[in-house]
Design a protein around this motif. Sequence first.
Motif, PDB file in Angstrom:
ATOM      1  N   ILE A 100      -1.402 -31.357  19.402  1.00 35.47           N
ATOM      2  CA  ILE A 100       0.135 -30.306  19.724  1.00 35.47           C
ATOM      3  C   ILE A 100       0.482 -30.391  20.869  1.00 35.47           C
ATOM      4  O   ILE A 100       0.010 -31.110  21.533  1.00 35.47           O
ATOM      5  CB  ILE A 100      -0.467 -28.514  19.869  1.00 35.47           C
ATOM      6  N   LYS A 101       1.440 -30.529  21.099  1.00 39.85           N
ATOM      7  CA  LYS A 101       2.478 -30.196  22.715  1.00 39.85           C
ATOM      8  C   LYS A 101       4.020 -29.805  22.412  1.00 39.85           C
ATOM      9  O   LYS A 101       3.993 -29.062  21.260  1.00 39.85           O
ATOM     10  CB  LYS A 101       2.679 -31.852  23.169  1.00 39.85           C
ATOM     11  N   PHE A 102       4.679 -29.485  23.549  1.00 42.81           N
ATOM     12  CA  PHE A 102       5.555 -28.481  23.915  1.00 42.81           C
ATOM     13  C   PHE A 102       6.926 -28.917  24.349  1.00 42.81           C
ATOM     14  O   PHE A 102       6.537 -29.767  24.906  1.00 42.81           O
ATOM     15  CB  PHE A 102       5.097 -26.657  24.802  1.00 42.81           C
ATOM     16  N   LYS A 103       7.897 -28.438  23.708  1.00 44.60           N
ATOM     17  CA  LYS A 103       9.088 -29.427  24.251  1.00 44.60           C
ATOM     18  C   LYS A 103       9.514 -28.123  25.315  1.00 44.60           C
ATOM     19  O   LYS A 103       8.669 -27.106  25.968  1.00 44.60           O
ATOM     20  CB  LYS A 103       9.847 -28.721  23.061  1.00 44.60           C
ATOM     21  N   ASN A 104      10.495 -29.180  26.404  1.00 44.87           N
ATOM     22  CA  ASN A 104      11.199 -27.593  27.019  1.00 44.87           C
ATOM     23  C   ASN A 104      10.883 -26.751  26.969  1.00 44.87           C
ATOM     24  O   ASN A 104      11.265 -25.733  28.315  1.00 44.87           O
ATOM     25  CB  ASN A 104      11.907 -28.617  28.556  1.00 44.87           C
ATOM     26  N   ASP A 105      11.656 -26.370  26.161  1.00 43.19           N
ATOM     27  CA  ASP A 105      12.322 -25.652  25.613  1.00 43.19           C
ATOM     28  C   ASP A 105      11.449 -24.133  25.185  1.00 43.19           C
ATOM     29  O   ASP A 105      12.304 -23.311  24.187  1.00 43.19           O
ATOM     30  CB  ASP A 105      13.540 -25.159  25.350  1.00 43.19           C
ATOM     31  N   ALA A 106      10.400 -24.167  24.571  1.00 42.98           N
ATOM     32  CA  ALA A 106       9.104 -24.024  24.185  1.00 42.98           C
ATOM     33  C   ALA A 106       9.113 -22.730  24.662  1.00 42.98           C
ATOM     34  O   ALA A 106       9.456 -22.334  25.824  1.00 42.98           O
ATOM     35  CB  ALA A 106       7.895 -24.666  23.677  1.00 42.98           C
ATOM     36  N   PHE A 107       9.327 -21.441  23.557  1.00 42.11           N
ATOM     37  CA  PHE A 107       9.582 -20.090  23.804  1.00 42.11           C
ATOM     38  C   PHE A 107       8.505 -19.007  23.057  1.00 42.11           C
ATOM     39  O   PHE A 107       7.967 -19.487  21.598  1.00 42.11           O
ATOM     40  CB  PHE A 107      10.697 -19.572  23.908  1.00 42.11           C
ATOM     41  N   GLY A 108       8.172 -17.620  23.444  1.00 41.21           N
ATOM     42  CA  GLY A 108       6.887 -17.138  22.471  1.00 41.21           C
ATOM     43  C   GLY A 108       5.367 -17.214  23.341  1.00 41.21           C
ATOM     44  O   GLY A 108       4.484 -16.474  22.492  1.00 41.21           O
ATOM     45  N   TRP A 109       5.281 -18.540  23.465  1.00 44.13           N
ATOM     46  CA  TRP A 109       3.234 -18.135  23.700  1.00 44.13           C
ATOM     47  C   TRP A 109       2.831 -17.561  24.467  1.00 44.13           C
ATOM     48  O   TRP A 109       1.787 -17.670  24.492  1.00 44.13           O
ATOM     49  CB  TRP A 109       3.375 -19.870  24.188  1.00 44.13           C
ATOM     50  N   ASP A 110       3.780 -17.172  25.486  1.00 42.95           N
ATOM     51  CA  ASP A 110       2.731 -16.092  26.706  1.00 42.95           C
ATOM     52  C   ASP A 110       3.356 -14.917  25.898  1.00 42.95           C
ATOM     53  O   ASP A 110       2.472 -13.920  26.864  1.00 42.95           O
ATOM     54  CB  ASP A 110       3.441 -15.833  27.605  1.00 42.95           C
TER      55      ASP A 110
END
Length: 195
Positions: A100-110
Amino acid sequence: MNNSEEKHGHHWIADTNENLQVDKDMIVSIPARGLNISWGNDCRFWKFVDAPKDGSSGLIFLDAAELVQVNWLEVRGRIDLEHREKIFSPWKTYEIFYIIKFKNDAFGWDACPISLELKAPNGQKVKRSEHFERYNKKSSEDWHHVFGGEFSTGPELKGSRVNFAMLENKTSYWKGGMILHGVQIKPKNAKGLLA
C-alpha cells in the motif's frame, strides 16, 4: 468485468486463485483485482488507477485499487493451497504482506487501528492491529509492505486453505487516499521483499 469477477451486492468478488503470479523465488503476488473488496465495484468508494511501471512497489501489475472514501473497510483474499502444490510446500511457514501507499490528501487513518486477520490451514485464527497513520505520514511516493500475518503448512496440502483480511468496520470514521497494489505471500526469511 472479466470471467473471474462477479458483481454481488456491495462486494466486488474476484477469484484470488485465478489472479496470482509467482516469481523464481516462489513469492506469490496477488493484484488488487484478485481480492474481494467491499464496495469495490462502486466508483464513489473505490476506483482503479494505473500502477507505477518502475517496479517501486515490488509488484508488476498494471493497476491498483485507490480508496476514494469508505467508513467500512473490508479487503479479503483466499488461497487454496492444495491446488498450488507447485508453489507451496508442506511443513513451511509463509508471510503475508499488503502492498500500500497513501496519497498526500489521505485522511481518516489516525482515527482507528486496522485489523489484519488470517485463518491458517489448521483453522487457527490470527488477528493483529496496525496503525496506518505511521505509513500515511511518510512520502506519498513510498510503497509500504504491511505485515498481515504468517501461517504454516502441515504434512500435506490436501484440503488446505488460507483466508486473510484487512478490516476496519467497528467505527464510523471515513477513510480515504490509500492505494492498494496487491498482496504478496512469501516463504518466511526469503529474500526479495522488505517489510
